[in-house]
Design a protein around this motif. Structure first.
Motif, PDB file in Angstrom:
ATOM      1  N   GLN A 109      15.519  -0.410 -13.673  1.00  0.00           N
ATOM      2  CA  GLN A 109      15.913   0.433 -12.543  1.00  0.00           C
ATOM      3  C   GLN A 109      14.936   0.381 -11.366  1.00  0.00           C
ATOM      4  OE1 GLN A 109      18.898   2.261 -12.405  1.00  0.00           O
ATOM      5  NE2 GLN A 109      18.317   2.385 -10.243  1.00  0.00           N
ATOM      6  N   TRP A 110      13.627   0.513 -11.657  1.00  0.00           N
ATOM      7  CA  TRP A 110      12.691   0.619 -10.537  1.00  0.00           C
ATOM      8  C   TRP A 110      12.668  -0.660  -9.713  1.00  0.00           C
ATOM      9  CZ3 TRP A 110       8.387  -2.052  -8.993  1.00  0.00           C
ATOM     10  CH2 TRP A 110       7.763  -2.911  -9.909  1.00  0.00           C
ATOM     11  N   VAL A 111      12.804  -1.820 -10.379  1.00  0.00           N
ATOM     12  CA  VAL A 111      12.837  -3.091  -9.648  1.00  0.00           C
ATOM     13  C   VAL A 111      14.087  -3.148  -8.766  1.00  0.00           C
ATOM     14  CG1 VAL A 111      13.137  -5.579  -9.890  1.00  0.00           C
ATOM     15  CG2 VAL A 111      11.441  -4.389 -11.284  1.00  0.00           C
ATOM     16  N   VAL A 164       7.764  -7.860  -4.978  1.00  0.00           N
ATOM     17  CA  VAL A 164       8.131  -6.809  -5.932  1.00  0.00           C
ATOM     18  C   VAL A 164       7.241  -6.848  -7.174  1.00  0.00           C
ATOM     19  CG1 VAL A 164       9.969  -5.794  -7.352  1.00  0.00           C
ATOM     20  CG2 VAL A 164      10.500  -6.713  -5.103  1.00  0.00           C
ATOM     21  N   ASN A 165       7.460  -7.800  -8.074  1.00  0.00           N
ATOM     22  CA  ASN A 165       6.724  -7.797  -9.338  1.00  0.00           C
ATOM     23  C   ASN A 165       6.664  -9.201  -9.908  1.00  0.00           C
ATOM     24  OD1 ASN A 165       6.134  -7.568 -12.207  1.00  0.00           O
ATOM     25  ND2 ASN A 165       6.499  -5.390 -11.999  1.00  0.00           N
ATOM     26  N   ALA A 166       5.460  -9.669 -10.234  1.00  0.00           N
ATOM     27  CA  ALA A 166       5.292 -11.025 -10.771  1.00  0.00           C
ATOM     28  C   ALA A 166       5.868 -11.158 -12.174  1.00  0.00           C
ATOM     29  CB  ALA A 166       3.820 -11.413 -10.780  1.00  0.00           C
ATOM     30  N   GLY A 167       6.024 -10.046 -12.888  1.00  0.00           N
ATOM     31  CA  GLY A 167       6.594 -10.088 -14.224  1.00  0.00           C
ATOM     32  C   GLY A 167       8.035 -10.578 -14.240  1.00  0.00           C
ATOM     33  N   LEU A 168       8.687 -10.560 -13.070  1.00  0.00           N
ATOM     34  CA  LEU A 168      10.053 -11.073 -12.968  1.00  0.00           C
ATOM     35  C   LEU A 168      10.088 -12.586 -13.071  1.00  0.00           C
ATOM     36  CD1 LEU A 168      11.149  -8.783 -10.014  1.00  0.00           C
ATOM     37  CD2 LEU A 168      11.898  -8.584 -12.403  1.00  0.00           C
ATOM     38  N   MET A 169       8.944 -13.212 -12.829  1.00  0.00           N
ATOM     39  CA  MET A 169       8.735 -14.652 -12.942  1.00  0.00           C
ATOM     40  C   MET A 169       9.349 -15.433 -11.779  1.00  0.00           C
ATOM     41  SD  MET A 169       8.956 -15.098 -17.104  1.00  0.00           S
ATOM     42  CE  MET A 169       7.759 -16.437 -17.203  1.00  0.00           C
ATOM     43  N   LEU A 170       8.890 -16.666 -11.657  1.00  0.00           N
ATOM     44  CA  LEU A 170       9.207 -17.504 -10.504  1.00  0.00           C
ATOM     45  C   LEU A 170      10.699 -17.662 -10.220  1.00  0.00           C
ATOM     46  CD1 LEU A 170       8.111 -19.366  -8.248  1.00  0.00           C
ATOM     47  CD2 LEU A 170       8.106 -21.226  -9.914  1.00  0.00           C
ATOM     48  N   PRO A 171      11.536 -18.049 -11.186  1.00  0.00           N
ATOM     49  CA  PRO A 171      12.949 -18.271 -10.861  1.00  0.00           C
ATOM     50  C   PRO A 171      13.642 -17.035 -10.297  1.00  0.00           C
ATOM     51  CG  PRO A 171      12.426 -19.247 -12.987  1.00  0.00           C
ATOM     52  CD  PRO A 171      11.244 -18.401 -12.589  1.00  0.00           C
ATOM     53  N   TYR A 172      13.423 -15.882 -10.927  1.00  0.00           N
ATOM     54  CA  TYR A 172      14.110 -14.677 -10.469  1.00  0.00           C
ATOM     55  C   TYR A 172      13.671 -14.307  -9.059  1.00  0.00           C
ATOM     56  CZ  TYR A 172      16.240 -10.074 -10.393  1.00  0.00           C
ATOM     57  OH  TYR A 172      17.012  -8.988 -10.045  1.00  0.00           O
ATOM     58  N   GLN A 231      15.926  -8.047 -16.448  1.00  0.00           N
ATOM     59  CA  GLN A 231      16.446  -7.903 -15.094  1.00  0.00           C
ATOM     60  C   GLN A 231      17.681  -8.756 -14.862  1.00  0.00           C
ATOM     61  OE1 GLN A 231      14.364  -5.654 -13.738  1.00  0.00           O
ATOM     62  NE2 GLN A 231      15.788  -5.263 -12.048  1.00  0.00           N
ATOM     63  N   ILE A 232      17.672  -9.980 -15.374  1.00  0.00           N
ATOM     64  CA  ILE A 232      18.841 -10.842 -15.179  1.00  0.00           C
ATOM     65  C   ILE A 232      20.052 -10.301 -15.921  1.00  0.00           C
ATOM     66  CG2 ILE A 232      19.828 -13.108 -15.757  1.00  0.00           C
ATOM     67  CD1 ILE A 232      17.230 -14.382 -14.912  1.00  0.00           C
ATOM     68  N   TRP A 233      19.876  -9.943 -17.194  1.00  0.00           N
ATOM     69  CA  TRP A 233      21.029  -9.434 -17.937  1.00  0.00           C
ATOM     70  C   TRP A 233      21.548  -8.127 -17.343  1.00  0.00           C
ATOM     71  CZ3 TRP A 233      22.724 -13.429 -19.643  1.00  0.00           C
ATOM     72  CH2 TRP A 233      22.164 -14.247 -20.614  1.00  0.00           C
ATOM     73  N   ALA A 234      20.642  -7.267 -16.906  1.00  0.00           N
ATOM     74  CA  ALA A 234      21.066  -5.958 -16.422  1.00  0.00           C
ATOM     75  C   ALA A 234      21.633  -5.999 -15.008  1.00  0.00           C
ATOM     76  CB  ALA A 234      19.886  -4.981 -16.470  1.00  0.00           C
ATOM     77  N   ARG A 235      20.997  -6.768 -14.114  1.00  0.00           N
ATOM     78  CA  ARG A 235      21.334  -6.660 -12.697  1.00  0.00           C
ATOM     79  C   ARG A 235      21.932  -7.916 -12.065  1.00  0.00           C
ATOM     80  NH1 ARG A 235      20.465  -1.080 -11.448  1.00  0.00           N
ATOM     81  NH2 ARG A 235      19.161  -0.385 -13.186  1.00  0.00           N
ATOM     82  N   ASP A 236      21.542  -9.083 -12.574  1.00  0.00           N
ATOM     83  CA  ASP A 236      21.983 -10.325 -11.937  1.00  0.00           C
ATOM     84  C   ASP A 236      22.377 -11.379 -12.968  1.00  0.00           C
ATOM     85  OD1 ASP A 236      21.365  -9.914  -8.942  1.00  0.00           O
ATOM     86  OD2 ASP A 236      19.498  -9.298  -9.919  1.00  0.00           O
ATOM     87  N   PRO A 237      23.357 -11.108 -13.820  1.00  0.00           N
ATOM     88  CA  PRO A 237      23.730 -12.080 -14.856  1.00  0.00           C
ATOM     89  C   PRO A 237      24.202 -13.416 -14.293  1.00  0.00           C
ATOM     90  CG  PRO A 237      25.321 -10.274 -14.734  1.00  0.00           C
ATOM     91  CD  PRO A 237      24.140  -9.860 -13.936  1.00  0.00           C
ATOM     92  N   SER A 238      24.646 -13.444 -13.043  1.00  0.00           N
ATOM     93  CA  SER A 238      25.081 -14.715 -12.450  1.00  0.00           C
ATOM     94  C   SER A 238      23.913 -15.686 -12.301  1.00  0.00           C
ATOM     95  CB  SER A 238      25.728 -14.474 -11.079  1.00  0.00           C
ATOM     96  OG  SER A 238      24.790 -13.915 -10.170  1.00  0.00           O
ATOM     97  N   PHE A 239      22.670 -15.166 -12.251  1.00  0.00           N
ATOM     98  CA  PHE A 239      21.495 -16.032 -12.149  1.00  0.00           C
ATOM     99  C   PHE A 239      21.349 -16.937 -13.375  1.00  0.00           C
ATOM    100  CE2 PHE A 239      18.706 -13.282  -9.093  1.00  0.00           C
ATOM    101  CZ  PHE A 239      19.672 -13.443  -8.112  1.00  0.00           C
ATOM    102  N   PHE A 240      21.891 -16.491 -14.492  1.00  0.00           N
ATOM    103  CA  PHE A 240      21.792 -17.272 -15.724  1.00  0.00           C
ATOM    104  C   PHE A 240      22.316 -18.687 -15.508  1.00  0.00           C
ATOM    105  CE2 PHE A 240      23.885 -18.848 -19.599  1.00  0.00           C
ATOM    106  CZ  PHE A 240      22.833 -18.832 -20.497  1.00  0.00           C
ATOM    107  N   TRP A 241      23.385 -18.806 -14.733  1.00  0.00           N
ATOM    108  CA  TRP A 241      24.025 -20.115 -14.545  1.00  0.00           C
ATOM    109  C   TRP A 241      23.231 -21.023 -13.613  1.00  0.00           C
ATOM    110  CZ3 TRP A 241      27.122 -20.663 -18.314  1.00  0.00           C
ATOM    111  CH2 TRP A 241      27.804 -19.556 -18.828  1.00  0.00           C
ATOM    112  N   GLU A 242      22.242 -20.475 -12.944  1.00  0.00           N
ATOM    113  CA  GLU A 242      21.415 -21.291 -12.054  1.00  0.00           C
ATOM    114  C   GLU A 242      20.142 -21.782 -12.744  1.00  0.00           C
ATOM    115  OE1 GLU A 242      21.333 -20.369  -7.966  1.00  0.00           O
ATOM    116  OE2 GLU A 242      22.587 -18.592  -8.221  1.00  0.00           O
TER     117      GLU A 242
END
Length: 332
Positions: free
Chosen positions: A34-36, A86-94, A131-142
Motif C-alpha cells: 500500500q505505502w509504495v 520510491v524504494n530500491a527494494g522494488l528492484m531495477l525492473p519494477y 508489488q507486481i502481483w498486487a498492483r501491476d501484474p501486467s509487468f510480469f509479461w515484460e
C-alpha cells in the motif's frame, strides 16, 4: 518407466496448481504494497502538475526520495523537476517499468540508482514480487523467462494467502514512509536531524549490516540489459537518460577493498560500453554518518541541501545537459 512418468505428472500438476493459485490472487491490493502505491500516486500527481515534457524526472529508489530536492534542482536550472524515487527494494525492473507512467517526450531522466540495482541478476525479491502481483501484474509479461520463473516459484505461500485475503486500499499515514511524508514535488519530508532521533533504532540496525559488498557481485549482465533497454525506450520516446551516483553513507571498506574499488571506479566505463552516460565519481557522493537519517541511503533534510547542490554542479559540467536546459528555456 511408469514410476518416472507418475512423478513427472504429479510435479506438472502441482506446478500448474501453484501457478493458478499465484495468478488468481494477482491484482488484489495487499497492505504490504500500500505505502509504495500511495507514494507512486504522489509521483503521478506531481508529473501531471509539471506539464508536458521538458522536465527533469528523477528515477530511482529511496536514496533519490530522501536525497534530492527536486524543487531546488528545478529552480536552479529554470525547468520543472519531479522526484520519482520510491524504494530500491522494488528492484531495477519494477522501478524502470513504473517510471514509464511519468516520463514524457523531451524529459531528461536522472537516475541515481542504488548500487544494488547494478547487482540485479534476474531473481526477484519479496517486495518486487509483492508489488507486481498486487498492483501491476501486467509487468510480469515484460520480464524475461528466468525472471518469470523466479516470480512464480519464489512467491511464498504466505504471500499467496495474503493476496487472497487482501485488505489494502486505505492510505498509510503513519511511520517514516508513505503518502503523508512526501511533498507535492515527490520529495520525502520530515527528515531533519531532530526527526531522525525517533528512528535511531533503524539506523543502528542498518549499521550492523555494513559494509555493503556490491563489488563482490559486480555489475550483472541482467542489470546491463535492463538499463540498455530502458535507455533505448527513452530515446524512442524522445527522452534521455543520465545515470548518477546515489547518496550513500561512506565506509572505509569501499575504498580499501579491491573488488569494491573496481566496482565503483568501473561503473562509468561499463555504462559507456552500452551507450549510457554515467556522470560523477561515486566516492564524491558518499557522506558521513551524521548526515544520514535512518539508513545508509537516506539523507537528512540538511544533508539533502548539500547533495542537491553537488548534483547541480555535476550537471552543469555536462554540455549535453546544459544544451538541453537552454533548449527548454528557449521554448517559453
Amino acid at each position: 518407466m511408469r514410476f518416472i512418468i507418475g512423478i513427472f505428472s504429479s510435479f506438472l500438476v502441482l506446478s500448474l496448481l501453484w501457478i493458478a493459485a499465484v495468478w488468481l490472487q494477482s491484482g488484489r491490493y495487499t497492505v504490504s504494497s500500500q505505502w509504495v502505491a500511495d507514494v507512486y500516486e504522489v509521483k503521478k500527481e506531481a508529473s501531471n502538475k509539471a506539464g508536458d515534457g521538458g522536465r527533469i524526472v528523477i528515477v530511482g529508489g529511496s536514496s533519490a526520495l530522501f536525497g534530492i530536492d527536486s524543487k531546488a534542482l528545478g529552480e536552479h536550472f529554470g525547468v520543472k523537476s519531479i522526484n520519482g524515487g520510491v524504494n530500491a527494494g522494488l528492484m531495477l525492473p519494477y522501478v524502470l517499468l513504473k517510471s514509464r507512467e511519468i516520463v514524457q517526450k523531451g524529459d531528461i531522466v536522472l537516475a541515481p540508482f542504488e548500487y544494488s540495482f547494478y547487482n540485479y541478476d534476474g531473481v526477484a525479491g519479496a517486495q518486487m514480487i509483492d508489488q507486481i502481483w498486487a498492483r501491476d501484474p501486467s509487468f510480469f509479461w515484460e520480464l524475461g523467462v528466468k525472471e518469470k520463473f523466479y516470480m512464480l516459484f519464489m512467491t511464498e505461500a504466505k504471500r499467496i494467502y495474503d493476496g487472497f485475503s487482501a485488505k489494502g486500499g486505505e492510505k498509510i499515514m503513519i511511520g517514516p514512509y508513505g503518502y503523508a511524508n512526501v511533498d507535492e514535488g515527490g520529495n520525502q519530508i520530515k527528515t531533519s536531524k531532530s526527526d531522525a532521533v525517533q528512528w535511531k533504532n533503524d539506523m543502528e540496525a542498518t549499521l550492523k549490516e555494513l559494509p555493503r559488498r556490491y563489488g563482490d557481485s559486480g555489475v550483472n549482465k541482467a542489470a546491463l540489459e535492463w538499463i540498455e533497454r530502458y535507455a533505448a525506450y527513452l530515446e524512442e520516446k524522445g527522452a534521455r537518460l543520465i545515470l548518477l551516483p546515489p547518496a550513500m553513507m561512506e565506509h572505509e571498506f569501499y575504498k580499501s577493498d579491491e573488488k569494491q574499488r573496481e566496482f565503483y571506479g568501473g561503473l562509468r566505463d561499463k555504462m559507456s560500453k552500452i551507450g549510457v552516460k554515467f556522470l560523477g565519481n561515486p566516492y564524491e557522493f558518499m557522506y558521513e554518518r551524521d548526515m544520514m537519517f535512518n539508513t545508509d541511503y537516506h539523507l537528512t533534510d540538511e544533508a539533502r541541501v548539500v547533495h542537491t547542490k553537488k548534483l547541480e554542479g555535476l550537471l552543469e559540467s555536462d554540455r549535453e545537459f546544459m544544451r538541453w536546459v537552454v533548449a527548454q528555456k528557449s521554448k517559453r
